[in-house]
Scaffold this motif. Structure first.
Motif, PDB file in Angstrom:
ATOM      1  N   THR A  18      84.209  39.648  47.445  1.00 44.59           N
ATOM      2  CA  THR A  18      84.590  40.756  48.416  1.00 44.59           C
ATOM      3  C   THR A  18      83.758  41.874  49.031  1.00 44.59           C
ATOM      4  O   THR A  18      84.164  42.158  50.173  1.00 44.59           O
ATOM      5  N   VAL A  19      82.931  42.064  48.442  1.00 43.79           N
ATOM      6  CA  VAL A  19      81.851  43.029  48.702  1.00 43.79           C
ATOM      7  C   VAL A  19      81.144  42.693  50.007  1.00 43.79           C
ATOM      8  O   VAL A  19      81.073  43.173  51.108  1.00 43.79           O
ATOM      9  N   GLY A  20      80.645  41.626  49.790  1.00 50.91           N
ATOM     10  CA  GLY A  20      80.100  40.888  51.095  1.00 50.91           C
ATOM     11  C   GLY A  20      80.848  40.590  52.143  1.00 50.91           C
ATOM     12  O   GLY A  20      80.384  40.643  53.505  1.00 50.91           O
ATOM     13  N   GLN A  21      82.137  39.873  51.763  1.00 54.89           N
ATOM     14  CA  GLN A  21      82.910  39.538  52.929  1.00 54.89           C
ATOM     15  C   GLN A  21      83.087  40.959  53.713  1.00 54.89           C
ATOM     16  O   GLN A  21      83.645  40.802  55.073  1.00 54.89           O
TER      17      GLN A  21
ATOM     18  N   ALA B 142      81.502  43.538  54.440  1.00 51.65           N
ATOM     19  CA  ALA B 142      80.425  43.919  55.066  1.00 51.65           C
ATOM     20  C   ALA B 142      80.285  43.078  56.298  1.00 51.65           C
ATOM     21  O   ALA B 142      79.898  43.433  57.467  1.00 51.65           O
ATOM     22  N   ILE B 143      80.733  41.780  56.357  1.00 54.43           N
ATOM     23  CA  ILE B 143      80.785  40.750  57.683  1.00 54.43           C
ATOM     24  C   ILE B 143      81.752  41.113  58.215  1.00 54.43           C
ATOM     25  O   ILE B 143      81.506  41.486  59.630  1.00 54.43           O
ATOM     26  N   ALA B 144      83.042  41.527  57.890  1.00 54.65           N
ATOM     27  CA  ALA B 144      84.207  41.926  58.660  1.00 54.65           C
ATOM     28  C   ALA B 144      83.836  43.299  59.588  1.00 54.65           C
ATOM     29  O   ALA B 144      84.058  43.332  60.765  1.00 54.65           O
ATOM     30  N   LYS B 145      82.795  43.973  58.936  1.00 52.65           N
ATOM     31  CA  LYS B 145      82.577  45.453  59.543  1.00 52.65           C
ATOM     32  C   LYS B 145      81.416  45.263  60.627  1.00 52.65           C
ATOM     33  O   LYS B 145      81.158  46.386  61.193  1.00 52.65           O
TER      34      LYS B 145
ATOM     35  N   SER C  60      86.869  34.537  48.248  1.00 54.57           N
ATOM     36  CA  SER C  60      87.081  35.865  48.998  1.00 54.57           C
ATOM     37  C   SER C  60      88.259  35.775  49.865  1.00 54.57           C
ATOM     38  O   SER C  60      88.832  36.714  50.356  1.00 54.57           O
ATOM     39  N   LEU C  61      88.344  34.490  50.642  1.00 50.91           N
ATOM     40  CA  LEU C  61      89.317  34.363  51.748  1.00 50.91           C
ATOM     41  C   LEU C  61      90.589  33.517  51.653  1.00 50.91           C
ATOM     42  O   LEU C  61      91.419  33.781  52.072  1.00 50.91           O
ATOM     43  N   ALA C  62      90.564  32.811  50.346  1.00 50.80           N
ATOM     44  CA  ALA C  62      91.906  32.363  49.783  1.00 50.80           C
ATOM     45  C   ALA C  62      92.435  32.715  48.538  1.00 50.80           C
ATOM     46  O   ALA C  62      93.593  32.725  48.625  1.00 50.80           O
ATOM     47  N   VAL C  63      91.423  32.984  47.642  1.00 55.75           N
ATOM     48  CA  VAL C  63      91.952  33.548  46.295  1.00 55.75           C
ATOM     49  C   VAL C  63      92.357  34.733  46.405  1.00 55.75           C
ATOM     50  O   VAL C  63      93.212  35.354  45.846  1.00 55.75           O
ATOM     51  N   ALA C  64      91.327  35.602  46.741  1.00 53.01           N
ATOM     52  CA  ALA C  64      91.208  37.230  46.700  1.00 53.01           C
ATOM     53  C   ALA C  64      92.508  37.805  47.416  1.00 53.01           C
ATOM     54  O   ALA C  64      93.132  38.812  46.664  1.00 53.01           O
TER      55      ALA C  64
ATOM     56  N   SER D 117      94.741  45.063  46.953  1.00 52.54           N
ATOM     57  CA  SER D 117      94.310  45.372  48.166  1.00 52.54           C
ATOM     58  C   SER D 117      93.020  44.907  48.409  1.00 52.54           C
ATOM     59  O   SER D 117      92.266  44.830  47.497  1.00 52.54           O
ATOM     60  N   LEU D 118      92.716  44.497  49.637  1.00 53.03           N
ATOM     61  CA  LEU D 118      91.401  44.080  50.108  1.00 53.03           C
ATOM     62  C   LEU D 118      90.969  45.237  51.347  1.00 53.03           C
ATOM     63  O   LEU D 118      91.548  45.553  51.962  1.00 53.03           O
ATOM     64  N   PRO D 119      89.523  45.233  51.419  1.00 52.98           N
ATOM     65  CA  PRO D 119      88.882  46.028  52.599  1.00 52.98           C
ATOM     66  C   PRO D 119      88.888  45.116  53.932  1.00 52.98           C
ATOM     67  O   PRO D 119      88.347  45.663  54.858  1.00 52.98           O
ATOM     68  N   TYR D 120      89.508  44.167  53.927  1.00 52.16           N
ATOM     69  CA  TYR D 120      89.600  43.328  55.153  1.00 52.16           C
ATOM     70  C   TYR D 120      91.039  42.401  55.092  1.00 52.16           C
ATOM     71  O   TYR D 120      91.511  42.238  54.162  1.00 52.16           O
ATOM     72  N   ASP D 121      91.172  42.079  56.224  1.00 50.76           N
ATOM     73  CA  ASP D 121      92.370  40.959  56.641  1.00 50.76           C
ATOM     74  C   ASP D 121      91.702  39.691  56.873  1.00 50.76           C
ATOM     75  O   ASP D 121      91.224  39.552  57.843  1.00 50.76           O
TER      76      ASP D 121
END
Length: 331
Positions: A82-85, A87-90, A105-109, A115-119
């Protein structure tokens, strides 16, 4: 009305501004049609040396060759990807910061973390799938079974006696075993480890009896006959282990893969998306890249942007149910 001054003509301000806008749009379109014009940064979500790193670097090397610009891998590991994911979102949506979109990071997390730092549905541009790697069900050589039906019969005969390992609570191997337990009606104990490698050490040492893991993690020990393979979780048998049946041969619809695809931040320009999609298709058709994928038990997986986004949503729903059943959660 235009007013003449000698031979010159005064142009209305709105026409000048419109012309400037067309020039800007034309320049942007030209830049996108020539994409990429500089180095592209590709963020890998996991540590160097693992399967995703090997596959990402092979893919980026082929993309560099086809695009005429370097696709450079940067490892940004942490918190299940989720850290790298994040960074991509931002990143700025100009096509020069892209990265791996993974099942973790996109299906399990989304179901595993409070909470996640991205949707996942809103903050990314989905470009294409790249690979799928099935899980492998295997046991130690002391367990007196050689097939999935024999395993099910043994566990049912002694409920609560056998222990399975995983690389951690909420990982796809853990959730795959929980699905197997549910489908087969099994009572078996979970022993979570800090990674798949220490779990395999205890498996070979007899402290636990079986586990699921990605094929590349276990294939060496399987080929050396230190562990016994029972089934793979892909839709078809793996080229790496062609004699091993699929779980779907015993339980229809039982398909789980660790997948990876190319994503960028939301708002990538359509010409850039189309260019990346086309380059990825060509990359995944190249024999040298396919050989590397085969060596790592990965299947090349090209999709349209629309199909990739739709697939992620379906996987989100599947893993939400599996996380709920397993009781896994990361606080």
């Amino acid at each position: 009305m235009f007013r003449s001054v000698g031979r010159a003509r005064l142009v209305p301000r709105r026409v000048i501004l419109h012309g400037a806008g067309v020039a800007v749009l034309s320049t942007a379109a030209q830049a996108q049609s020539g994409y990429p014009q500089q180095t592209v940064r590709y963020i890998n979500l996991f540590v160097p040396g693992g399967a995703t790193d090997i596959l990402s670097r092979a893919y980026c090397a082929k993309m560099s060759e086809l695009a005429g610009q370097q696709f450079v891998v940067e490892n940004r590991a942490g918190a299940g990807g989720t850290v790298g994911q994040a960074a991509i979102a931002k990143a700025v949506p100009d096509g020069y910061t892209l990265g791996l979109g993974s099942v973790a990071s996109l299906a399990v997390a989304p179901s595993l973390y409070p909470s996640l730092p991205y949707d996942p549905a809103r903050d990314f541009t989905y470009v294409s799938g790249i690979w799928q790697v099935p899980n492998l069900l295997f046991c130690n050589n002391d367990l007196p079974v050689r097939s999935v039906p024999e395993l099910v019969s043994l566990i049912r005969s002694r409920p609560g006696r056998y222990v399975y390992g995983s690389g951690g609570s909420g990982t796809t191997p853990h959730l795959t075993m929980e699905w197997f337990k549910q489908r087969a009606g099994l009572d078996i104990i979970h022993a979570p480890y800090r990674g798949g490698a220490p779990a395999m050490v205890d498996l070979m040492g007899g402290r636990i009896q079986l586990m699921f893991d990605n094929i590349p993690t276990a294939i060496g020990a399987v080929r050396d006959k230190r562990l016994r393979p029972l089934a793979v979780t892909g839709a078809t048998r793996s080229k790496a282990l062609p004699d091993v049946p699929t779980m779907m041969e015993f339980y229809p619809g039982f398909e789980v893969t660790s997948w990876g695809g190319l994503v960028g931040p939301a708002g990538l320009p359509l010409p850039v998306v189309n260019r990346l999609s086309g380059l990825t298709k060509r990359a995944l058709e190249s024999e040298d890249l396919l050989r590397i994928f085969d060596d790592n038990a990965a299947t090349a997986w090209w999709t349209t942007p629309e199909d990739f986004a739709s697939f992620r949503g379906q996987q989100d729903a599947l893993f939400a149910e599996l996380v709920k059943v397993s009781g896994a959660r990361v606080d």
